[in-house]
Design a protein around this motif. Structure first.
Motif, PDB file in Angstrom:
ATOM      1  N   PHE A 192      81.760  38.754  35.011  1.00 56.03           N
ATOM      2  CA  PHE A 192      80.702  39.513  34.448  1.00 56.03           C
ATOM      3  C   PHE A 192      79.236  38.809  34.647  1.00 56.03           C
ATOM      4  O   PHE A 192      79.139  37.520  35.253  1.00 56.03           O
ATOM      5  N   LYS A 193      78.188  39.562  34.807  1.00 49.12           N
ATOM      6  CA  LYS A 193      76.908  39.380  35.086  1.00 49.12           C
ATOM      7  C   LYS A 193      75.957  39.008  33.808  1.00 49.12           C
ATOM      8  O   LYS A 193      75.984  39.674  32.869  1.00 49.12           O
ATOM      9  N   VAL A 194      75.104  37.963  34.046  1.00 48.46           N
ATOM     10  CA  VAL A 194      74.083  37.548  32.848  1.00 48.46           C
ATOM     11  C   VAL A 194      72.815  37.454  33.503  1.00 48.46           C
ATOM     12  O   VAL A 194      72.738  36.726  34.507  1.00 48.46           O
ATOM     13  N   THR A 195      71.844  37.619  32.592  1.00 49.99           N
ATOM     14  CA  THR A 195      70.400  37.363  32.973  1.00 49.99           C
ATOM     15  C   THR A 195      69.630  37.160  31.481  1.00 49.99           C
ATOM     16  O   THR A 195      70.106  37.233  30.467  1.00 49.99           O
ATOM     17  N   ALA A 196      68.794  36.157  31.826  1.00 46.69           N
ATOM     18  CA  ALA A 196      67.764  35.541  30.560  1.00 46.69           C
ATOM     19  C   ALA A 196      66.483  35.472  30.946  1.00 46.69           C
ATOM     20  O   ALA A 196      66.332  34.864  32.280  1.00 46.69           O
TER      21      ALA A 196
END
Length: 206
Positions: free
Chosen positions: A48-52
């Motif tokens: 899964f991909k995550v950004t912040a």
């Protein structure tokens, strides 16, 4: 296993292996525990991909390990943080459905100010991590993973070589976080302003 330290005083050069990023695990069914991976922990076989926008962490450790599942073994960079606060968190996972096609689940949480996402004893298993502006405070590079003192230490049940390479810092600040991960666990995960959507096709965070 060993992770690779990059750069001396130029922190951006080793941001790929140093930067911790976060994932809200509810959307993909990764169980939360008391800050430790159980010995029977098995990854799903889907990343899964995550950004912040930003991540502020107190007590940081990073080391190399191996995640296992039916899809095989996956070398990962594990990041552990005692306490983390995140703004504008986005997590996405694409699930291939027979006949129907790809389905994307996207989760968003954490605005600015008091609405930030908060996590304690956070562990992230990722094979790709990038950060636009990383800052590390009181960094130790090349310590034994079994002798780290500034972060939560290695997660229980993680597969890693004893006394292998690790990095730690008293605190970290990151801006522009992007990661591709296999798993995330936390003791607690407070998701302010949580929202989730399910759409046909690929609709990833980046």
């Amino acid at each position: 296993m060993e992770s690779v330290a990059r750069g001396g005083t130029r922190w951006k050069r080793f941001a790929v292996v140093m930067v911790p990023s976060v994932a809200a695990t509810a959307a993909i069914g990764v169980a939360l525990s008391q800050g430790a991976l159980a010995a029977s922990f098995s990854v799903s076989g889907q990343q899964f991909k995550v950004t912040a926008d930003t991540l502020d962490g107190e007590g940081f450790v990073q080391y190399g390990a191996l995640d296992s599942g039916k899809s095989g073994n996956h070398p990962v960079s594990v990041v552990g943080i005692e306490e983390a606060k995140i703004t504008n968190l986005c997590q996405s996972v694409v699930v291939p459905v027979p006949v129907f096609g790809d389905v994307s689940m996207t989760l968003r949480a954490g605005g600015k100010g008091n609405d930030r996402v908060e996590a304690k004893k956070l562990y992230i298993d990722a094979d790709s991590m990038k950060v636009a502006k990383p800052t590390f405070n009181n960094v130790d590079i090349g310590v034994s993973v079994d002798r780290t003192t500034k972060g939560p230490g290695p997660a229980k049940g993680d597969k890693y070589a004893p006394d292998s390479f690790a990095q730690q810092a008293e605190s970290v600040h990151f801006e522009g976080v992007k990661q591709r991960a296999w798993a995330t666990t936390a003791g607690t995960f407070k998701l302010s302003g949580l929202g989730m959507s399910v759409k046909k096709g690929k609709h990833e965070c980046y």
